[in-house]
Design an enzyme around this catalytic site. Structure first.
Site, PDB file in Angstrom:
ATOM      1  N   HIS A 464     -25.911  12.988  -3.243  1.00  0.00           N
ATOM      2  CA  HIS A 464     -24.786  12.056  -3.130  1.00  0.00           C
ATOM      3  C   HIS A 464     -25.261  10.654  -2.750  1.00  0.00           C
ATOM      4  CE1 HIS A 464     -21.470  10.152  -0.861  1.00  0.00           C
ATOM      5  NE2 HIS A 464     -20.778  10.573  -1.901  1.00  0.00           N
ATOM      6  N   CYS A 841     -10.574 -13.295  -5.693  1.00  0.00           N
ATOM      7  CA  CYS A 841     -11.689 -13.282  -4.755  1.00  0.00           C
ATOM      8  C   CYS A 841     -11.859 -11.935  -4.043  1.00  0.00           C
ATOM      9  CB  CYS A 841     -11.557 -14.394  -3.738  1.00  0.00           C
ATOM     10  SG  CYS A 841     -10.062 -14.260  -2.742  1.00  0.00           S
TER      11      CYS A 841
HETATM   12  C1  PEP Z   1      -8.833  -9.833  -0.144  1.00  0.00           C
HETATM   13  O1  PEP Z   1      -7.980  -9.371   0.598  1.00  0.00           O
HETATM   14  O2  PEP Z   1      -8.944  -9.517  -1.339  1.00  0.00           O
HETATM   15  C2  PEP Z   1      -9.804 -10.806   0.363  1.00  0.00           C
HETATM   16  C3  PEP Z   1     -10.622 -11.440  -0.433  1.00  0.00           C
HETATM   17  O3  PEP Z   1      -9.876 -10.985   1.673  1.00  0.00           O
HETATM   18  P1  PEP Z   1     -10.510  -9.971   2.737  1.00  0.00           P
HETATM   19  O4  PEP Z   1     -11.285  -8.947   2.000  1.00  0.00           O
HETATM   20  O5  PEP Z   1     -11.347 -10.832   3.619  1.00  0.00           O
HETATM   21  O6  PEP Z   1      -9.306  -9.448   3.411  1.00  0.00           O
END
Ligand code: PEP
Ligand code: MG
Length: 893
Positions: A464, A841
């Protein structure tokens, strides 16, 4: 029952292969240019391509997946005319959707019988003919009648013992004749039938048995483990045998035109005279090398096919080269030579390492064999991870304390943690964790995500830990048996008695399989050679920007070296976890009055400013997106009494005050509590300080420069427009104040992280007051599913195994649900603000499938971890190429 082709159509579409007798290779069906390999399997498709190129492929007949699935018992009579006139020997082989799904082994020499032995004896010798018969009886009985292989092996070895010979070649005609007779009578006795003597009878029975065994539950389980879908079928290929046995040069072998590791041209393989099927790989006789170059490279003294029969060698070489130019890839070939004539039995894309696959694709495009687009499409973006690992500097001293298997390449250094929870806690503080386990289980996946390396006491290359680490691109050493891990005590004990504890710094070298004391000197990966060329081509085709999630100068530098377009997410909270800052941060959080909080923030300001100056300097000329403080404040709170005492002393307040205030700040559900913009609204001084630091840093960096940095400030966890307006006004005022003091203009953008479902739904009005929206798909996934991203690991594996989720939605975007929100949001945002910039993001920014989605949803960029930047660049290029191909196809139709 469906036949391959209706009879009339078959007459049109079946074509006799040059020089062949009656037997036919199926030509493209219906009006399609391509054989639908979904219908006949990948091996059939490949053989057909080779046949169409004019390569010497023995004649054959393809049976479709549907036809095999019906498990016909009398395929010959169903095929009537086509098969009635068959004579000679045939093989039957599977042809599934993917070769690596496996399946029953090919059955060779179907058609051999008492009479046929006599017929071919003059050609190949009676001894060889009898040996083929013996082997067929054995494989037939095992496959068709489930007889034990030992029955036949014993007859064989008994004869060898009797004659006192040690190798198969020493068994003479008489002995083989005896074995054949005894094998047949054993068959008759155990089955109650006579061994079938008719070719059609044998084909029918082998066909049925092969089809049946493909659908056995055990075969299904095995296939599934190799990635086959539950309902995967197989086609079958009936093909005229080329014997590989004869008086002039005959035999079988395999060859490849490239070196598997580097992808550079290197003709190699093997050839075993007088052999067929898997003989050459059984180890009974030593095969010859394929080429002289191979002989030299492998420093072997045995001869090569090149040496034995240069004409055949040259013919195969020609086929290798021609297949490359005509089929646009490099192929491995299985071949048989029958009395100096070369036949191709099978071929598949040449095996190659991820590194070699890049070299091959670039070489093919450089030589004009394929286009740059085709080269880009040939590479699985995830495979690029192999290029992106740091390695231990060869000149560094190594203090090795454990050895194991090199399960996933690259090296990483970090603090020992013994649990996933600890790994997550450490990584939340921005520190590197090495996850140490006896063995990992699915519950550890989230811990592995949060770690930079993995070390286990047990496990092999497919355990794993090994499999998951390779997938994640994490350096990993498994099976370090010379270490004893005591997880309850939190210790690793070495053979020589050294003990390591949680928090100790170690290095894992997944390339060599070593665990080393301390942080060993590393060499960062570099983009160079063919990899760099591929990336250059990717940038030519991609329209989607690729930014990095980077909080530190080190991460920003790494991302720059991987050709990033900017920073798409700087999580500012990570900047406060260093010890000297943490204490000021805690003072700020625990402050009872606004004045006390402002005092702490004044001390944090220069630190933040310095952080941004460093980042801007590295990212000159590129956008840098900075997210204002996001996490619940309790994440910064002191945990132990010692920590509380320290903070009380530093704040000059009684310990009880700190204890009390910490209690006050505790929340039942902090991830949905006072975090993100809610901090900004209720404690505006924090965001004001951060905005001031950003502006002052940009002014300092941009002073008189052309390649300036335009900071992009991002507000997290927004759910209503009013939140944006409040923060926007505050930030505008901060900018105005600085502008009036400095008498200069500050350029910046202000945007929102869309990570609550409400923000996605209201993207129309939110975008009216924003310059950009960046989708935080980690939180958006969490909130859309109502599924804690920190606890999902507890049941995710069960969900995946039971096919409740097709994949982990935190790793690859849930296109149906979260995806719908993204589409809705992007449409509404563009409608209300046509110049709005859209990015993503969350972790999904580094996942090729999610990247393709972002391209389709008209996003401007994705932002991912620095190590995934090249992967995202390639995936973005593939998405663009795919999209333009689709629109070309559409306009054609
Ligand atoms: C998200 O929530 O996608 C983000 C980029 O912020 P974090 O992962 O810091 O909450
Ligand atoms: Mg978030």
């Amino acid at each position: 029952m469906n036949f391959i082709l209706p009879k009339a159509l078959a007459a049109l579409l079946l074509r006799t292969v040059k020089g062949s007798s009656r037997f036919l290779l199926v030509e493209p069906i219906h009006n399609s240019d391509e054989l639908e390999f979904g219908k006949f399997g990948v091996r059939a498709e490949q053989l057909r391509s080779l046949h169409l190129l004019g390569f010497p492929v023995p004649d054959g007949l393809f049976f479709s997946l549907d036809q095999v699935a019906e498990l016909p018992k009398n395929i010959c009579s169903l095929l009537k005319g086509e098969i009635a006139n068959l004579s000679g020997l045939y093989s039957l082989r599977t042809s599934a959707g993917q070769k690596h799904w496996g399946g029953v082994e090919a059955v060779l020499n179907i058609g051999i019988s008492d009479d046929y032995v006599k017929e071919i004896a003059p050609k190949i010798g009676l001894r060889n003919a009898l040996d083929l018969y013996r082997r067929f009886i054995c494989s037939f009985s095992i496959l068709v009648n489930d007889l034990e292989p030992e029955i036949f092996e014993n007859l064989y070895y008994d004869q060898m013992r009797l004659l006192n010979v040690e190798d198969e070649q020493s068994l003479d005609e008489r002995a083989l004749n005896l074995i054949v007779k005894e094998s047949k009578s054993e068959f008759d006795r155990l089955t109650g039938f006579k061994f079938p003597q008719l070719l059609t009878e044998q084909i029918d029975m082998v066909f049925h048995a092969m089809a049946q065994s493909w659908y056995r539950p055990s075969a299904k389980i095995l296939r599934k483990a190799r990635g086959a879908p539950d309902n995967a079928g197989t086609g079958l290929i009936l093909q005229r045998m080329v014997l590989g046995i004869g008086k002039a040069l005959s035999g079988s072998g395999k060859c490849s035109p490239i070196d598997q590791a580097s992808g550079k041209p290197f003709l190699h393989g093997f050839f075993l005279p007088n052999s067929q099927g898997k003989d050459a790989t059984m180890g009974l006789r030593t095969p010859h090398m394929f080429s002289e170059a191979q002989k030299r490279k492998e420093q072997q003294s045995s001869s090569s096919l090149e040496d034995l029969n240069n004409t055949c060698f040259e013919k195969i070489k020609e086929i290798l080269a021609e297949s490359q130019t005509k089929l646009g890839d490099v192929f491995d070939f299985e071949f048989t030579i029958e009395e100096n004539r070369v036949f191709i039995l099978d071929s598949s894309k040449a095996e190659r390492s991820p590194r070699a696959s890049v070299a091959v694709a670039v070489d093919l495009a450089r030589s004009g064999t394929i286009s740059k687009e085709e080269a880009l499409l040939k590479i699985n973006p995830d495979n690029l991870i192999e290029f992106l690992h740091p390695q231990i500097d060869p000149s560094a001293d190594r203090d090795i304390f454990g050895n194991g298997l090199p399960a996933s390449p690259g090296a990483a250094c970090g603090k020992i943690v013994f649990s996933s929870v600890a790994a997550n806690q450490l990584s939340a503080k921005g520190e590197a964790a090495i996850l140490v386990r006896v063995e990992t289980t699915p519950e550890d996946i989230r811990g592995m995500h949060a770690s930079v390396g993995v070390l286990t006491e047990r496990g092999g290359m497919t355990s794993h830990a090994a499999v998951v680490a390779r997938g994640l691109g994490l350096p990993c050493v498994v099976g370090a048996h010379d270490l004893t891990m005591n997880l309850s005590e939190g210790t690793i004990t070495t053979r020589d008695g050294r003990i390591f504890r949680e928090g100790d710094v170690i290095t894992v070298d997944g390339t060599l399989g070593q665990a080393l004391v301390g942080c060993t000197k590393m060499l960062q990966p570099k983009i160079s050679g063919e990899f760099s060329k591929l990336m250059e081509w990717a940038d030519e085709f991609r329209t989607l920007g690729v930014r990095a999630n980077a909080d530190t100068p080190q991460e920003a530098t790494l991302a720059q070296s991987f050709g990033v377009d900017g920073i798409g997410l700087c999580r500012t909270e990570h900047m406060f976890f260093e010890q000297d800052r943490l204490i000021v941060m805690r003072e700020m959080i625990l402050a009872k009055s606004e004045a006390a909080r402002k005092n702490a923030l004044r001390r944090l300001l220069p630190m933040q400013r310095e952080d941004f100056i460093k980042l801007f300097r590295i990212m000159l000329g590129s956008p840098v997106t900075i997210r204002l403080l996001d996490p619940p404040l309790h994440e910064f709170l002191p945990h132990s009494e010692d920590e509380m005492r320290l903070i009380a002393a530093s704040m000059n307040v009684p310990l009880s005050d700190v204890v009390e205030r910490s209690k006050d700040l505790k929340e039942f559900n902090p991830m949905l509590g006072k975090r993100g913009v809610r901090l900004g609204v209720t404690m505006p001084e924090i965001y004001e300080m951060q905005a001031q630091a950003i502006f002052e840093a940009s002014m300092e960096i941009n002073n008189g420069r052309e390649d300036t940095v335009t900071p992009e400030i991002m507000i997290p966890l927004v759910s209503v427009t009013k939140e944006v307006e409040l923060i926007k006004n505050r930030i505008k005022n901060v900018a105005k104040n600085i502008e009036s003091v400095s008498n200069s203009l500050i350029k910046y953008k202000l945007g929102v992280v869309v990570e609550t479902p409400r923000a996605a739904l209201r993207a129309g009005d939110i975008s009216a007051s924003s310059d950009f929206l960046s989708f935080g798909t980690n939180d958006l996934t969490q909130m859309t599913y109502g599924l804690s991203r920190d606890d999902a690991g507890r049941f995710m594996q069960d969900y995946l195994e039971r096919l409740v989720f097709p994949h982990d939605p935190f790793h690859s975007l849930d296109v149906e649900g979260v995806g719908e929100l993204l589409l809705l949001a992007s449409q509404r945002a563009i409608q209300s603000n046509s110049s709005i910039e859209l990015g993503l993001c969350g972790e999904h920014g580094g996942d090729p499938v999610s990247i393709r989605f972002c391209k389709c949803a008209n996003f401007d960029y994705v932002s991912c971890s620095p190590y995934r930047v090249p992967i995202a660049r390639l995936a973005a290029a593939q998405a663009s190429i795919g999209q333009s191909k689709k629109s070309r196809d559409k306009s054609k139709s």
